[in-house]
Scaffold this motif. Structure first.
Motif, PDB file in Angstrom:
ATOM      1  N   GLN A  15     -71.138  22.039 116.664  1.00 16.03           N
ATOM      2  CA  GLN A  15     -70.414  23.611 115.190  1.00 16.03           C
ATOM      3  C   GLN A  15     -68.587  24.006 116.469  1.00 16.03           C
ATOM      4  O   GLN A  15     -69.030  23.795 116.993  1.00 16.03           O
ATOM      5  CB  GLN A  15     -71.203  23.893 116.215  1.00 16.03           C
ATOM      6  N   ILE A  16     -68.209  24.109 114.841  1.00 14.15           N
ATOM      7  CA  ILE A  16     -66.885  24.348 115.108  1.00 14.15           C
ATOM      8  C   ILE A  16     -67.158  26.209 114.422  1.00 14.15           C
ATOM      9  O   ILE A  16     -67.891  25.784 113.629  1.00 14.15           O
ATOM     10  CB  ILE A  16     -65.867  24.157 114.567  1.00 14.15           C
TER      11      ILE A  16
ATOM     12  N   ASP B 149     -61.713  17.187 121.734  1.00 16.34           N
ATOM     13  CA  ASP B 149     -60.004  17.816 121.545  1.00 16.34           C
ATOM     14  C   ASP B 149     -59.775  17.923 120.565  1.00 16.34           C
ATOM     15  O   ASP B 149     -58.398  17.999 120.411  1.00 16.34           O
ATOM     16  CB  ASP B 149     -59.153  16.400 122.711  1.00 16.34           C
ATOM     17  N   LEU B 150     -60.499  18.140 119.251  1.00 13.94           N
ATOM     18  CA  LEU B 150     -59.810  17.877 117.663  1.00 13.94           C
ATOM     19  C   LEU B 150     -60.923  19.775 117.403  1.00 13.94           C
ATOM     20  O   LEU B 150     -61.645  19.828 117.826  1.00 13.94           O
ATOM     21  CB  LEU B 150     -59.465  16.882 117.056  1.00 13.94           C
ATOM     22  N   HIS B 151     -60.366  20.072 116.327  1.00 10.87           N
ATOM     23  CA  HIS B 151     -60.461  20.900 115.456  1.00 10.87           C
ATOM     24  C   HIS B 151     -60.054  21.330 114.531  1.00 10.87           C
ATOM     25  O   HIS B 151     -59.198  20.597 113.904  1.00 10.87           O
ATOM     26  CB  HIS B 151     -59.351  22.016 116.924  1.00 10.87           C
ATOM     27  N   VAL B 152     -60.594  22.614 113.773  1.00 15.15           N
ATOM     28  CA  VAL B 152     -60.616  22.403 112.031  1.00 15.15           C
ATOM     29  C   VAL B 152     -59.547  23.396 111.841  1.00 15.15           C
ATOM     30  O   VAL B 152     -59.788  24.947 112.413  1.00 15.15           O
ATOM     31  CB  VAL B 152     -62.200  22.386 111.485  1.00 15.15           C
TER      32      VAL B 152
ATOM     33  N   GLY C 268     -59.923  26.847 114.174  1.00  9.00           N
ATOM     34  CA  GLY C 268     -61.788  27.213 115.157  1.00  9.00           C
ATOM     35  C   GLY C 268     -62.045  25.511 116.175  1.00  9.00           C
ATOM     36  O   GLY C 268     -61.323  24.633 115.171  1.00  9.00           O
ATOM     37  N   GLU C 269     -62.361  25.417 117.335  1.00  5.76           N
ATOM     38  CA  GLU C 269     -62.315  24.224 118.300  1.00  5.76           C
ATOM     39  C   GLU C 269     -63.287  24.051 118.885  1.00  5.76           C
ATOM     40  O   GLU C 269     -64.368  24.782 118.182  1.00  5.76           O
ATOM     41  CB  GLU C 269     -61.696  24.834 119.215  1.00  5.76           C
ATOM     42  N   VAL C 270     -63.449  23.209 118.683  1.00  8.49           N
ATOM     43  CA  VAL C 270     -64.846  22.225 119.844  1.00  8.49           C
ATOM     44  C   VAL C 270     -64.959  22.626 120.678  1.00  8.49           C
ATOM     45  O   VAL C 270     -63.931  22.201 122.013  1.00  8.49           O
ATOM     46  CB  VAL C 270     -65.126  20.603 119.412  1.00  8.49           C
ATOM     47  N   LYS C 271     -65.357  23.759 121.680  1.00  8.54           N
ATOM     48  CA  LYS C 271     -65.601  24.004 122.754  1.00  8.54           C
ATOM     49  C   LYS C 271     -66.656  22.935 124.022  1.00  8.54           C
ATOM     50  O   LYS C 271     -67.933  22.514 123.028  1.00  8.54           O
ATOM     51  CB  LYS C 271     -65.826  25.250 122.877  1.00  8.54           C
ATOM     52  N   GLY C 272     -66.646  22.901 125.040  1.00  2.29           N
ATOM     53  CA  GLY C 272     -67.481  23.012 126.011  1.00  2.29           C
ATOM     54  C   GLY C 272     -66.793  21.013 126.675  1.00  2.29           C
ATOM     55  O   GLY C 272     -67.470  20.525 126.976  1.00  2.29           O
TER      56      GLY C 272
END
Length: 274
Positions: free
Chosen positions: A38-39, A165-168, A206-210
């Motif tokens: 989720q982002i 490592d990708l984000h929207v 928005g980033e994918v964190k963790g």
């Protein structure tokens, strides 16, 4: 060199699979062995835009679902997965990245932080980086400025290995508040002089964190901007949904007990700009 960091440990909690169904996530992400991320999208350029993205991954099938609001009504929104599949660490930008101080964070200024296009999130046709400005194949916001998007895309193994490592990023702003893209608001786009700057400037990110921190990005400072509310972690579904792990995003963190355990996320491997 100044490194900006806004990351935090992600708090994890087990939740029923039904929670994901209420978010509209289905298909590959909830199938056996699938993963979901989720982002949270936060505004750029004082656009007022926000939204939620669900990434569902099973094998090399990536399902992207976006629900965003605060977009320019009736206008197409270019949108992409930005970042690196080579281990470099890119992040969402913030207002300080407006290096020419003209009041608009352009795509060129922001790309220094969020990286080039990896996948163009078009509605039809190819999803190559070269389709980044294919505005005729991008989703169009409704009269209330909402965008709903869902598409399943076949991706390469590099995307599978580096999905975290990708984000929207979505694009399109209305600087002069006339509910359309025009040249009066911010002039010409530096990407294509036939397009207004309003059409290509980023409206949210928005980033994918963790994920584990990558290396310094190519050609620029390792940086992280925007809100600390961008938080996500993978969900692993096995045995028909018997096991579910979901990142608690900022809203849930606010009400979570202080005794909640922060769990580091382990990188897993499963087994194409504006």
């Amino acid at each position: 060199m100044i490194v900006k960091r806004t990351g935090r440990l992600v708090v994890l909690a087990a939740v029923p699979a039904a929670v994901f169904l209420t978010l509209g996530l289905s298909g590959p992400a909830l199938a056996e062995g699938g993963k979901a991320y989720q982002i949270d999208l936060a505004q750029l350029n004082e656009s007022g835009s926000s939204g939620t993205v669900m990434l569902g991954l099973k094998g090399n099938q990536l399902t992207v679902q976006i629900e965003s609001k605060g977009m320019v009504p009736g206008q197409p929104s270019a949108q992409h997965l930005h970042g690196s599949t080579k281990g470099h660490d890119f992040h969402c930008p913030d207002a300080t990245d407006d290096t020419d101080r003209d009041g608009v964070l352009s795509n060129t200024e922001a790309t220094h932080d969020y990286g080039d296009i990896n996948i163009s999130l078009t509605t039809t046709g190819d999803t190559k980086a070269t389709s980044g400005l294919a505005v005729d194949r991008m989703p169009v916001a409704d009269k209330q400025g909402k965008v709903s998007y869902k598409r399943t895309i076949t991706v390469g193994q590099d995307v599978v290995d580096h999905i975290k490592d990708l984000h929207v990023v979505q694009h399109g702003i209305d600087r002069n508040k006339n509910k359309k893209y025009d040249f009066e608001g911010a002039g010409k786009s530096e990407l294509d002089p036939k397009l207004p700057q309003e059409a290509t400037a980023p409206t949210n990110c928005g980033e994918v964190k963790g994920a584990a921190v990558g290396s310094i990005p190519v050609g620029g400072i390792e940086t992280g901007g925007g809100s600390t509310e961008h938080a996500a972690a993978p969900v692993t579904m096995r045995d028909g949904g018997a096991i579910a792990v979901l990142a608690v995003v900022a809203g849930a963190v606010a009400v979570a007990t202080r005794r909640a355990v922060a769990v580091p996320v382990r990188r897993e491997t499963t087994g194409g700009g504006a």
